[in-house]
Structures are given as structure tokens and as C-alpha cells.
Design an enzyme around this catalytic site. Structure first.
Site, short mmCIF file in Angstrom:
data_model
loop_
_atom_site.label_atom_id
_atom_site.label_comp_id
_atom_site.label_asym_id
_atom_site.label_seq_id
_atom_site.Cartn_x
_atom_site.Cartn_y
_atom_site.Cartn_z
N GLY A 17 56.03 96.37 59.67
CA GLY A 17 54.59 96.34 59.40
C GLY A 17 53.94 97.71 59.53
O GLY A 17 52.83 97.84 60.04
N ALA A 20 54.44 100.98 54.81
CA ALA A 20 55.27 100.40 53.74
C ALA A 20 55.18 98.88 53.75
O ALA A 20 55.01 98.24 52.70
CB ALA A 20 56.72 100.86 53.91
N VAL A 51 52.50 108.58 61.69
CA VAL A 51 52.01 109.76 60.98
C VAL A 51 51.94 109.40 59.49
O VAL A 51 52.39 108.32 59.09
CB VAL A 51 52.91 111.00 61.16
CG1 VAL A 51 52.64 111.71 62.46
CG2 VAL A 51 54.38 110.61 61.05
N LYS A 82 40.68 114.50 49.07
CA LYS A 82 41.65 115.59 49.01
C LYS A 82 41.76 116.10 47.57
O LYS A 82 42.05 115.32 46.65
CB LYS A 82 43.03 115.07 49.49
CG LYS A 82 44.15 116.08 49.30
CD LYS A 82 45.48 115.57 49.80
CE LYS A 82 46.60 116.51 49.41
NZ LYS A 82 47.93 115.99 49.73
N PRO A 100 46.42 122.53 43.04
CA PRO A 100 45.28 121.64 42.79
C PRO A 100 45.69 120.30 42.19
O PRO A 100 46.73 120.21 41.52
CB PRO A 100 44.48 122.43 41.75
CG PRO A 100 45.53 123.16 40.96
CD PRO A 100 46.66 123.45 41.91
N THR A 349 54.34 113.04 49.62
CA THR A 349 54.91 112.13 48.62
C THR A 349 55.44 110.81 49.17
O THR A 349 55.81 109.93 48.40
CB THR A 349 56.05 112.85 47.86
OG1 THR A 349 56.83 113.60 48.79
CG2 THR A 349 55.50 113.79 46.82
P1 FAD Z 1 57.30 102.75 60.07
O1 FAD Z 1 55.90 103.22 60.17
O2 FAD Z 1 58.31 103.35 61.00
O3 FAD Z 1 57.26 101.18 60.28
C1 FAD Z 1 58.42 100.45 60.60
C2 FAD Z 1 58.05 99.03 60.96
O4 FAD Z 1 59.24 98.29 61.19
C3 FAD Z 1 57.19 98.89 62.21
O5 FAD Z 1 56.22 97.90 62.02
C4 FAD Z 1 58.21 98.42 63.25
O6 FAD Z 1 57.60 97.65 64.26
C5 FAD Z 1 59.11 97.57 62.38
N1 FAD Z 1 60.44 97.37 62.97
C6 FAD Z 1 61.42 98.28 63.13
N2 FAD Z 1 62.47 97.72 63.75
C7 FAD Z 1 62.14 96.43 63.97
C8 FAD Z 1 62.80 95.33 64.59
N3 FAD Z 1 64.01 95.47 65.13
N4 FAD Z 1 62.16 94.16 64.64
C9 FAD Z 1 60.93 94.00 64.11
N5 FAD Z 1 60.26 95.00 63.52
C10 FAD Z 1 60.85 96.20 63.46
N6 FAD Z 1 53.65 110.35 54.14
C11 FAD Z 1 52.66 110.71 53.32
O7 FAD Z 1 52.52 110.10 52.25
N7 FAD Z 1 51.82 111.72 53.64
C12 FAD Z 1 51.97 112.45 54.76
O8 FAD Z 1 51.16 113.33 55.02
C13 FAD Z 1 53.06 112.14 55.61
N8 FAD Z 1 53.30 112.87 56.74
C14 FAD Z 1 54.42 112.59 57.47
C15 FAD Z 1 54.77 113.42 58.54
C16 FAD Z 1 55.93 113.19 59.25
C17 FAD Z 1 56.34 114.12 60.35
C18 FAD Z 1 56.73 112.06 58.97
C19 FAD Z 1 57.96 111.74 59.77
C20 FAD Z 1 56.37 111.22 57.93
C21 FAD Z 1 55.23 111.49 57.16
N9 FAD Z 1 54.90 110.69 56.08
C22 FAD Z 1 53.88 111.04 55.26
C23 FAD Z 1 55.67 109.49 55.79
C24 FAD Z 1 54.89 108.26 56.23
O9 FAD Z 1 54.61 108.33 57.61
C25 FAD Z 1 55.70 107.01 55.95
O10 FAD Z 1 56.15 107.03 54.64
C26 FAD Z 1 54.85 105.78 56.11
O11 FAD Z 1 54.19 105.78 57.32
C27 FAD Z 1 55.69 104.54 55.99
O12 FAD Z 1 56.46 104.30 57.13
P2 FAD Z 1 57.23 102.93 57.16
O13 FAD Z 1 56.26 101.82 57.05
O14 FAD Z 1 58.34 102.99 56.19
O15 FAD Z 1 57.92 102.95 58.61
#
Ligand code: FAD
Length: 504
Positions: A17, A20, A51, A82, A100, A349
Site C-alpha cells: 500500500g 504503487a 520518499v 514543477k 524544462p 521517473t
Molecule cells: P513502498 O513504498 O516500499 O511500499 C511497499 C508496500 O508493501 C508497503 O505498503 C508495505 O507495507 C508493503 N509490504 C511490504 N512487505 C509486506 C509484507 N510482508 N506484508 C504486507 N505488506 C507488505 N519517485 C519519483 O517518482 N520521484 C521522486 O522524486 C522519487 N524519489 C525517490 C528517492 C529515493 C531515495 C528513492 C529510494 C525512491 C524515490 N522515488 C521517487 C521512488 C518512489 O519512492 C517509489 O517509486 C514509490 O514510492 C513507490 O514505492 P512502492 O509503492 O513501490 O513501495
């Protein structure tokens, strides 16, 4: 069996959650309002990556498709506008340029605007290439207004995206998705079961013993890839040899310095680069670095010493391996978000790749027979999208003229993918911008980085020889003047947010 009917997918389990997971849940709920049971499981104990605050213009299409009101979304996610990214110290120490959103003016004949700028003297013309971009014209003055529709106006030549608090955005989308029937389950997944025959994921089991079964699984579990990797052992292609940064440290601070700028700033540092992303209530900061060249403590200290306001917490470390899963869709599991791969946030991205994953999932939405052709096409397109973005990010490192630290020396000397080497060579030869299918970033973006990092063409577009040689100079001078004037007439960024009711 054909698609639909008895073979239709009846249930989807979204695992995770974060941004993504909730983007996927919201989009599926919108696209399939009846007959598809959508469940999302997440664990508050695990939390999200926390983040991800800067985006690129296609995010607007995602929100519009879902019928989300811009002002409401910005209020809820404490967002700002932005216009692009300012790169500081990337080409050479102390030098700045702007990538840009939108174009540099508008071509008035078959010859591109950057060619006229080159013909007018380029770096020696007295007119910065950035001055031909309406987005930078407004950004540098801290101004913002929506682009104009009239194609004759220079105010129609820019585009925009947002900065926002990704956690608040996910919460906003959660409300949207739950209101449309998505079921949220709180719990930590501790195991999974595979079907004996096809090897598909049949179910996941939570720590408390509950079993969640589904026809289709979307793995949004973050870096570890709970299903795509831990259950299906899909494999990972490591790109660290091209993009050596492997860690980051992040901290928000009170907004100070230049204030609520309508652009992201990326400042090159000794062992990587630092982001500055202004939101309504704070500024996001982070240092993305290569652990071979700096210790975690030094990186954190560098970040803390370079904030433009008081830190709002302790610096938070993050680790990653740049690259991608060998398959984005494996059997009945589609990986979206960090579970699918990671490229550093230099061009913001990642959230876009979530959106692109969702768009493809809808385009190739399977039936329960999971036809191989659709899955193969999904993977082909996803791999190409990833590789095109990878090349654009490598471009920033490869073109550096810095030689002051080992990271920058290594990057300038490193071998690069042939697909990128070819583009650099074409631009250097005669300023040609060679596009490949599924390039996310268009000619204006490539021109901005080539010129901003001193890949100055040695030749010119041969078509220039047939025009009036004085015309180029007059054209770029007029364009820069019109942009300057238009920018002066635009409201301050914060005033625009207020005017549209977007300030929280
Ligand atoms: P996460 O946010 O890690 O979510 C994972 C989910 O899975 C959580 O809800 C967690 O509870 C759940 N989960 C995991 N394991 C289990 C389990 N065993 N049981 C139940 N639930 C579980 N993107 C941009 O577009 N712009 C930016 O400026 C940008 N800056 C970034 C800077 C950094 C340093 C990093 C590392 C990433 C950045 N990103 C950026 C990427 C962005 O943060 C991610 O693409 C976005 O937040 C999506 O993350 P996610 O949902 O895939 O994963």
C-alpha cells in the site's frame, strides 16, 4: 476459452500500500467498477519507502483519467507545481542549466530551435540556451500559471508536473479506491502457496493465519519483491556499472532559501547529487550517492550541512540496486513500483513507471488463461521503457566535464550502452536528436541535457545553409525577449496555488 465471460479474472490482490499499491488500486477500481473484487493488503508495521516527491507531466493524465480535481489533490497532498529540474554543477563545477518541461520556443521552420541558437553563436551568442525555454523563464522568477491553449502564444510552449508528499497522495488515493469498493486488509504477509500445475501464485498467508487467494496478483511490495522475486525467483538485471549510486539519505527541512520554487533542484556533490523538492509545508532533500566513494556518515553530514532550512527529523538512510527485474510480469504476478526495479530519482521517473505499468496492465488485462502473447508484449514494452529512461539518466553522468572527484572521473570514462553512445555521437556531429520508439523524454529534454552539459555540436543542420544567416540571431533574440516578457506577467507560484484553491 476466449477472454471475458467464464474466463474473466474475478479477483485481484494488490500486495503493498505504498504509492504503487494505491495508484494501482485506484486505477483498477476506476477501470473495472463492477465484477472485479479488488483487495489490497498492506502492513503498517512495515510501512512504505517514504520518499518520492517529484513527478513528470504525464502524472496529470493519470489524475485526469481518474477524474481527480487538481486543486483538491494539491491541497490534500500539500503539492506544488514543477516546471522542470535545475541542474547545478553537473556539466562543470558551479555551472547551472535547466531541463524544462515543454519545448524551447517553437520551431518556425524545419530547422530546430537549438540549431538556430547554435547558428546565432551558441554558447558565445550572449543568449543562454535556457532563455529559450518558457518553463525556465517562469521558473527562474518563481512564477507559475497554467499554460495557454493558444498555440501562437509563447505561454503555450511549456508543460508542468507536481511535487507532492507521496504518503499523502497514497492516502488520498486510498480514500478514492475504498469509496469505489476496494477492500483493504491490514496484515503482514508471511508466506505464499503456488499452484502445483502452472506454478502461479495461488494465495498469500498473513502472520495471523488468514489466507488471501486471487486470480491475479499485483506485487507492489517495494524493493524486496515479495511475490515477483521471493515467490517466483524472477531474477534481476543489475545496472550498477552504468549508474553507480546505490544509496541515499533523505531528510525534510523547513522551507528557506529560494522558497517555494516551481522546480526541482539537483546539485552535484563529490560522490553523487542532492535533491531539493519544495512542498507546501516543507522541503524534501536527499543525497543520492555511491557507497564506494563516501561513507554513510559523511553523506549524511554533507546533506545536513546543505539544507536551506532547519531539518525536520533525522536523516533516513536508503539502499538500492539500480536495475530491473528480468520479467515485470511473471505467470500471474505483475510487479509495479519498486518491486519491478529501480532507477535513481534524477529525472523523477519512478512514479511515472508505476503509471506506465498500470496503463500496460489495463491494455493487456488478462483472462484466467493468462495468454502468453499478452504477457510477452507487456514485458517487451516495459523493458524498452526502462532502457530508454536508463539511457537518459546515464547521459547526465557520462557528459560531465568534472574531474574533481573519483565518481565524476569514473563516470566520464565509463563505457555506456550502444543505444546511448549513438545518440551522443549524432548530437555531437550536427546537433541531431535521434529518437527511438518509446523514448519517454522528447527532443527538448535531450537538447537541454546535451547543451547543458557541453556536448556542443561540431557541425550544423545542413538545412541552415539554405536560409538567411541573419534570421537565426533575430529569431532567438525575439524568442528570449517574448519569454522574458511573458514570465514577468505571470503570478508568483504561491499566488497561483492560492488563486486556484490549492493551498492547504
Ligand atoms: P513502498 O513504498 O516500499 O511500499 C511497499 C508496500 O508493501 C508497503 O505498503 C508495505 O507495507 C508493503 N509490504 C511490504 N512487505 C509486506 C509484507 N510482508 N506484508 C504486507 N505488506 C507488505 N519517485 C519519483 O517518482 N520521484 C521522486 O522524486 C522519487 N524519489 C525517490 C528517492 C529515493 C531515495 C528513492 C529510494 C525512491 C524515490 N522515488 C521517487 C521512488 C518512489 O519512492 C517509489 O517509486 C514509490 O514510492 C513507490 O514505492 P512502492 O509503492 O513501490 O513501495
Amino acid at each position: 476459452m476466449t477472454d471475458g465471460g467464464d474466463d474473466a479474472i474475478r479477483s485481484v490482490l494488490i500486495v503493498g500500500g505504498g504509492t504503487a499499491g494505491w495508484m494501482t488500486a485506484a486505477a483498477l477500481a476506476h477501470a473495472a467498477p463492477r465484477g472485479l473484487a479488488i483487495t489490497l493488503v498492506e502492513s503498517d508495521a512495515i510501512g512504505t519507502v517514504g520518499v518520492g516527491e517529484a513527478t513528470i507531466p504525464p502524472i496529470r493524465l493519470f489524475n485526469q483519467t481518474l477524474g481527480i480535481d487538481e486543486a483538491e489533490f494539491l491541497r490534500e497532498a500539500k503539492g506544488s507545481f514543477k516546471l522542470g529540474i535545475e541542474f547545478v554543477g553537473w556539466g562543470r563545477e558551479g555551472h547551472r542549466y535547466f531541463h524544462p518541461f515543454g519545448t524551447h520556443g517553437k520551431s518556425f521552420d524545419l530547422v530546430a530551435v537549438h540549431q538556430h541558437w547554435l547558428a546565432a553563436g551558441g554558447l558565445d551568442s550572449g543568449i543562454a540556451f535556457d532563455a529559450l525555454s518558457m518553463a525556465w523563464g517562469a521558473a527562474r522568477l518563481g512564477r507559475f500559471a497554467a499554460p495557454m491553449a493558444d498555440p501562437r502564444s509563447v505561454a503555450s510552449t511549456f508543460d508542468y508536473a507536481y511535487h507532492f508528499d507521496a504518503g499523502l497522495y497514497a492516502r488520498f488515493l486510498r480514500r478514492y479506491a475504498e469509496a469505489r469498493g476496494v477492500m483493504r486488509v491490514e496484515g503482514r504477509i508471511a508466506g505464499h502457496a503456488l499452484e502445483a500445475d502452472r506454478g502461479h501464485v495461488a494465495s498469500v498467508t498473513l502472520e495471523d493465519g488468514r489466507v488471501l487467494a486471487a486470480d491475479l496478483f499485483v506485487d507492489c511490495s517495494g524493493f524486496r519483491g515479495l511475490l515477483i522475486e521471493e515467490a517466483l525467483a524472477t531474477g534481476y538485471e543489475d545496472w550498477t556499472h552504468w549508474l553507480p549510486c546505490d544509496r541515499a539519505v533523505a531528510v525534510p527541512c523547513v522551507t528557506g532559501g529560494d522558497g517555494l520554487t516551481p522546480y526541482t533542484r539537483s546539485t552535484a556533490r563529490d560522490a553523487g547529487w542532492q535533491w531539493r523538492i519544495p512542498l507546501q509545508h516543507r522541503t524534501g532533500n536527499g543525497y543520492v550517492y555511491c557507497s564506494r566513494h563516501i561513507s554513510d556518515d559523511e553523506a549524511a553530514a554533507t546533506l545536513m550541512a546543505n539544507l536551506d532550512g532547519e531539518a525536520l527529523g533525522d536523516p533516513r538512510p536508503l539502499r538500492f540496486t539500480t536495475g530491473r527485474r528480468k520479467l515485470f510480469w511473471n505467470r500471474n504476478v505483475v510487479a509495479i513500483g519498486l518491486s519491478s526495479g529501480f532507477m535513481e530519482p534524477l529525472e523523477s521517473t519512478s512514479i511515472h513507471l508505476i503509471q506506465a505499468g498500470i496503463a500496460k496492465l489495463l491494455a493487456y488485462f488478462p483472462s484466467r488463461s493468462f495468454a502468453a502473447a499478452g504477457i510477452a508484449e507487456y514485458n517487451r514494452v516495459a523493458i524498452t521503457e526502462y532502457e530508454r529512461i536508463r539511457d537518459f539518466i546515464i547521459l547526465h553522468y557520462k557528459l560531465t566535464q568534472r574531474s574533481d572527484t573519483p565518481l565524476w572521473r569514473d563516470c566520464a570514462a565509463m563505457p555506456i550502452p550502444d543505444t546511448l553512445a549513438m545518440k551522443i555521437a549524432h548530437f555531437r556531429e550536427a546537433g541531431r536528436l535521434v529518437a527511438r520508439d518509446m523514448d519517454l523524454f522528447g527532443p527538448a529534454s535531450w537538447a537541454a541535457v546535451h547543451i547543458g552539459q557541453f556536448n556542443i555540436p561540431e557541425g550544423r543542420d545542413p538545412l541552415l545553409a539554405y536560409g538567411d544567416p541573419t534570421q537565426s540571431r533575430a529569431f532567438v533574440g525575439k524568442l528570449a525577449g517574448a519569454i522574458g516578457q511573458m514570465a514577468e506577467s505571470m503570478p508568483a507560484h504561491a499566488d497561483w496555488l492560492k488563486k486556484i484553491g490549492a493551498l492547504a
